[in-house]
Motif scaffolding. Sequence first.
Motif, PDB file in Angstrom:
ATOM      1  N   THR A  25       0.842  -1.187   0.000  1.00 55.81           N
ATOM      2  CA  THR A  25       0.000   0.000   0.000  1.00 55.81           C
ATOM      3  C   THR A  25       0.882   1.244   0.000  1.00 55.81           C
ATOM      4  OG1 THR A  25      -0.019   0.130   2.403  1.00 55.81           O
ATOM      5  CG2 THR A  25      -1.785  -1.140   1.352  1.00 55.81           C
ATOM      6  N   VAL A  26       0.239   2.400  -0.125  1.00 52.56           N
ATOM      7  CA  VAL A  26       0.968   3.668  -0.079  1.00 52.56           C
ATOM      8  C   VAL A  26       1.763   3.752   1.219  1.00 52.56           C
ATOM      9  CG1 VAL A  26       0.621   6.138   0.227  1.00 52.56           C
ATOM     10  CG2 VAL A  26      -0.531   4.955  -1.620  1.00 52.56           C
ATOM     11  N   TYR A  27       1.081   3.449   2.317  1.00 53.46           N
ATOM     12  CA  TYR A  27       1.741   3.498   3.619  1.00 53.46           C
ATOM     13  C   TYR A  27       2.961   2.585   3.648  1.00 53.46           C
ATOM     14  CZ  TYR A  27       2.227   3.616   8.694  1.00 53.46           C
ATOM     15  OH  TYR A  27       2.723   3.798   9.959  1.00 53.46           O
ATOM     16  N   GLU A  28       2.758   1.340   3.198  1.00 56.53           N
ATOM     17  CA  GLU A  28       3.862   0.372   3.239  1.00 56.53           C
ATOM     18  C   GLU A  28       4.995   0.773   2.319  1.00 56.53           C
ATOM     19  OE1 GLU A  28       1.552  -2.991   2.195  1.00 56.53           O
ATOM     20  OE2 GLU A  28       1.075  -3.529   4.249  1.00 56.53           O
ATOM     21  N   ASN A  29       4.668   1.386   1.194  1.00 55.90           N
ATOM     22  CA  ASN A  29       5.709   1.837   0.273  1.00 55.90           C
ATOM     23  C   ASN A  29       6.598   2.873   0.943  1.00 55.90           C
ATOM     24  OD1 ASN A  29       6.180   1.226  -2.733  1.00 55.90           O
ATOM     25  ND2 ASN A  29       3.972   0.969  -2.519  1.00 55.90           N
ATOM     26  N   ILE A  30       5.955   3.843   1.609  1.00 54.63           N
ATOM     27  CA  ILE A  30       6.733   4.901   2.251  1.00 54.63           C
ATOM     28  C   ILE A  30       7.537   4.333   3.418  1.00 54.63           C
ATOM     29  CG2 ILE A  30       6.622   7.127   3.436  1.00 54.63           C
ATOM     30  CD1 ILE A  30       4.047   7.684   1.939  1.00 54.63           C
ATOM     31  N   ALA A  31       6.950   3.381   4.119  1.00 53.37           N
ATOM     32  CA  ALA A  31       7.623   2.816   5.292  1.00 53.37           C
ATOM     33  C   ALA A  31       8.777   1.892   4.915  1.00 53.37           C
ATOM     34  CB  ALA A  31       6.601   2.057   6.137  1.00 53.37           C
ATOM     35  N   TYR A  32       8.754   1.355   3.698  1.00 56.89           N
ATOM     36  CA  TYR A  32       9.720   0.307   3.357  1.00 56.89           C
ATOM     37  C   TYR A  32      11.188   0.680   3.535  1.00 56.89           C
ATOM     38  CZ  TYR A  32      11.584  -3.854   1.148  1.00 56.89           C
ATOM     39  OH  TYR A  32      12.278  -5.022   0.901  1.00 56.89           O
ATOM     40  N   ARG A  42      -0.209  15.211   2.025  1.00 51.03           N
ATOM     41  CA  ARG A  42      -1.653  15.102   1.871  1.00 51.03           C
ATOM     42  C   ARG A  42      -2.075  13.761   1.274  1.00 51.03           C
ATOM     43  NH1 ARG A  42      -4.563  18.054  -1.081  1.00 51.03           N
ATOM     44  NH2 ARG A  42      -3.044  18.436  -2.720  1.00 51.03           N
ATOM     45  N   LEU A  43      -1.637  12.696   1.925  1.00 50.44           N
ATOM     46  CA  LEU A  43      -1.952  11.373   1.394  1.00 50.44           C
ATOM     47  C   LEU A  43      -2.902  10.605   2.299  1.00 50.44           C
ATOM     48  CD1 LEU A  43       1.748  10.408   0.521  1.00 50.44           C
ATOM     49  CD2 LEU A  43       0.015  11.127  -1.103  1.00 50.44           C
ATOM     50  N   GLU A  44      -3.554  11.314   3.243  1.00 49.02           N
ATOM     51  CA  GLU A  44      -4.398  10.593   4.206  1.00 49.02           C
ATOM     52  C   GLU A  44      -5.449   9.725   3.539  1.00 49.02           C
ATOM     53  OE1 GLU A  44      -4.058  13.870   4.389  1.00 49.02           O
ATOM     54  OE2 GLU A  44      -3.514  14.506   6.425  1.00 49.02           O
ATOM     55  N   GLY A  59      -1.956   9.979 -11.507  1.00 48.64           N
ATOM     56  CA  GLY A  59      -0.564  10.338 -11.780  1.00 48.64           C
ATOM     57  C   GLY A  59       0.033  11.215 -10.704  1.00 48.64           C
ATOM     58  N   GLY A  60      -0.741  12.225 -10.304  1.00 46.98           N
ATOM     59  CA  GLY A  60      -0.241  13.149  -9.289  1.00 46.98           C
ATOM     60  C   GLY A  60      -0.042  12.471  -7.945  1.00 46.98           C
ATOM     61  N   GLU A  61      -1.016  11.628  -7.583  1.00 46.39           N
ATOM     62  CA  GLU A  61      -0.905  10.919  -6.316  1.00 46.39           C
ATOM     63  C   GLU A  61       0.323  10.026  -6.307  1.00 46.39           C
ATOM     64  OE1 GLU A  61      -4.699   9.055  -6.503  1.00 46.39           O
ATOM     65  OE2 GLU A  61      -5.698  10.584  -5.300  1.00 46.39           O
ATOM     66  N   GLU A  98       1.664  21.923  -7.977  1.00 49.42           N
ATOM     67  CA  GLU A  98       1.644  21.361  -6.636  1.00 49.42           C
ATOM     68  C   GLU A  98       2.936  20.603  -6.338  1.00 49.42           C
ATOM     69  OE1 GLU A  98      -1.808  18.927  -6.053  1.00 49.42           O
ATOM     70  OE2 GLU A  98      -1.021  18.273  -4.122  1.00 49.42           O
ATOM     71  N   VAL A  99       3.368  19.772  -7.271  1.00 49.64           N
ATOM     72  CA  VAL A  99       4.587  18.987  -7.053  1.00 49.64           C
ATOM     73  C   VAL A  99       5.799  19.911  -6.957  1.00 49.64           C
ATOM     74  CG1 VAL A  99       6.123  17.285  -8.089  1.00 49.64           C
ATOM     75  CG2 VAL A  99       3.674  16.905  -8.107  1.00 49.64           C
ATOM     76  N   ARG A 100       5.762  20.950  -7.792  1.00 52.31           N
ATOM     77  CA  ARG A 100       6.861  21.916  -7.742  1.00 52.31           C
ATOM     78  C   ARG A 100       6.988  22.519  -6.341  1.00 52.31           C
ATOM     79  NH1 ARG A 100       5.945  26.122 -12.247  1.00 52.31           N
ATOM     80  NH2 ARG A 100       6.288  24.499 -13.770  1.00 52.31           N
ATOM     81  N   GLU A 101       5.850  22.908  -5.763  1.00 49.87           N
ATOM     82  CA  GLU A 101       5.840  23.466  -4.420  1.00 49.87           C
ATOM     83  C   GLU A 101       6.365  22.454  -3.405  1.00 49.87           C
ATOM     84  OE1 GLU A 101       5.276  27.142  -4.942  1.00 49.87           O
ATOM     85  OE2 GLU A 101       5.367  26.350  -2.892  1.00 49.87           O
TER      86      GLU A 101
END
Lengths: 292, 259, 235
Positions: free
Chosen positions: C81-88, C112-114, C126-128, C161-164
Amino acid sequence: MKKLLENRKVIRVLSIIPITILYLILFYGIFISIVRSFGIYEAIGLNKFTLKYLIDIIMNKEVQFAIIRTFVVSFVEALISVILAVLISVYLIKNDITNHKVLYVPIAVPHIVVAMMMILLFAQNGFISRIFYHLGIINDSQEFNSILNDKYNIGVIVAYVFKGTAYVLSVIYLIMKKNDYRYFEVAKLMNVKYGRYVRDILLPTSMDSLITSFLILFSFSFGAYELPYMIGNTSNKLLPVIAYEKHLSPNLYDKPIFLSINLVMIVIGVIIIVIYKKVLDNGYFKKQKHYI
Amino acid sequence: MVTLKNKNIIYKILVVLVVIPIFAIFIQSVILRYDYKSILPDVISIDNFKKFFTANYFKLLLSSILISIISAIITIIISLPIANILPNVSMNHRTTLYVIFLTPILVPQFVYFYGIQNVFAKTGIINTHLGVILSHVIVMMPYAIINLSNDIVLYGKKYEEVAFVMGVSDYKLYKDIMLPLIKGTLINTLGLLFIISFSQYFITLMIGGGVVKTYATYIFPLILGNDRNFAAKATFIYIAINIIIYIIFVNSKREVTDE
Amino acid sequence: MNSIEIIDGKIGYTKNEVLFENFNLKIQKKEFLTILGKTGVGKSTILRVISGLLALQSGTLKVSGEMSLCFQDSRLFPNMTVYENIAYPLKVKNYNKDEIKSIVDSLIKDFRLENIKDRKPNNLSGGETKRVALARCIATKPKILLLDEPTSNLDFEVKIEVRELIKNIHKKYKCTTVMVTHDIFDSLYLSDNILILGDKKIIAYISNQNINKDKNAAEYFKPFIEELNILKNKL
């Protein structure tokens, strides 16, 4: 009429008729098979739905043991094939051995020929036995414990694994390689050790194909007659062998056993189909471009 | 220290494991007499192969090959339209459709052979060449659909839309654009299907009933018989054909594009 | 103090195809460098050399500090999942459970990934996807951040947004950042310095402020400035 034939849609529909007919024949065949196993056999006057054959399975110890035996043999051979294929695939990817096509040759070898190979190699007067004799390991051909027609059907398992591993390898190597190409660099930059990478990323992303390959191997060996007939245990036979014998038998009392076994095969088939569909639905199938 | 030689040793072992059984058949086919207690064979002969090749034998071999070629071609021809339509089916239904197509592989052969035997018997095509060919086609359909749709899904819809907009007929679309693209896969699949058909024993027996003979039904009793040398000769030719087809067709370069 | 240094590097994928010879580059700590250039000139290759994915054929590479590379196609692990990807990456470095939770939770908040933290990557836009990839990249607080075309293939709004996000990351984590892009606005907005690559050579290496003072750089930017003027007149 000509206008009709020029219509794209009409041509499309017409062109899928032949294959549809064949699939209909297939499903009608399965339908008849199911119906017979529940007692409806027009030709010999039975037309009442019955669970007799289902009950027979529960009663008949011989059939029960055969079911367990066949299940174990099929499960073990499918599992070993998949595990070996994974190990070989990871090895080939890690060591960048891209030209390994010779490992797929067993796919081109028919099952009855694999049986012949087993006989040549593992019979009591076969090649391996002779090597053992000349090395002094045994003193006579009778001492050689052949895995052919043996108690645990080891010979059958080895034969199935010979072909099965090559088949699974041909399926998963491509998938693993594709995934590796994408994710190995990511993992490398994260300083992930190779073993951990395989366990956390490479293996899970190939899991769908591994499961479907397993199912296909299991289904085939569960219902296949040739190998177990040729090199399987002759006193405790496997299900397809018993079934075929009963089917050919002129003895009227053998028919019900045949139909009971048929029922077991159908149940296994249904279970496999359900699991397969589940894997497809939950997996990456929907986003994948390749179907396996 | 990992030297180059050590690095690939496992691979070499695997190759040997694959090649040895095949080699064993070849060896047995030229050994006429081999006493258990001797290290070397007593009588080796390649000449015997000539006695092997009778007219009847060739008739059987050729008719067997023909049956497999015909089955393979029929399978591909009827499977192409379905492979084409598959990309147009919505994702939600695709899995169900897919499971239906794969039924012959997922359900133990026994179940539907028994039923098909009944159907063929009723329609009178049992014990005929047509029946055997159709039964082989039924077994091979899923493989053809998988292989072809894997490729077509990559290009199919894209070029279809282009052709539609250009006003190109389906036939032309196929001839000029699609077929060249999937040519590699077609050849691949053709080879694979031939091997599958050529290897079928059980279904040929059930549907052919001993009347329609193929190389597989000819070899089966030989393997179980006493004359190992004779069986090995026949089997060696059997394998050789399959492996040659495999090398020529299935190993040929496939065009795989990644999008 | 140099964070990244390439000395007399010979860069290429094969012996025959050499992209750069006698390549010299010095990047300071906390510097934000953008690498510009036409497609195919070798921008991403430089990133690969810095990250160690591609070895220099000759020459020296000096890198001080831990690195992280954010790939152009994100490459999120599909089985997590998104969470697991970041935690890996944290898991791999044996951070304990509580540390991981606090770091990942704060990243999820910042990016802002809640709403999507339990989703699998194949269900993201794509943005997410890009935001998750950036979060995963920065999770271990690397000293050096390498970004490969972070805003390509994104909608205009998402691009902004990504630039910021990138700007904020650079400010908050104070990492040396090397970004490959062919978007002029990204480079002008975000970076301290710009490295312009040409066919087998470095066209210019100048600071953001001094673009006009460098002849080659000014030449490179001319078509864009002309286009901007046309747009300005139209709007």
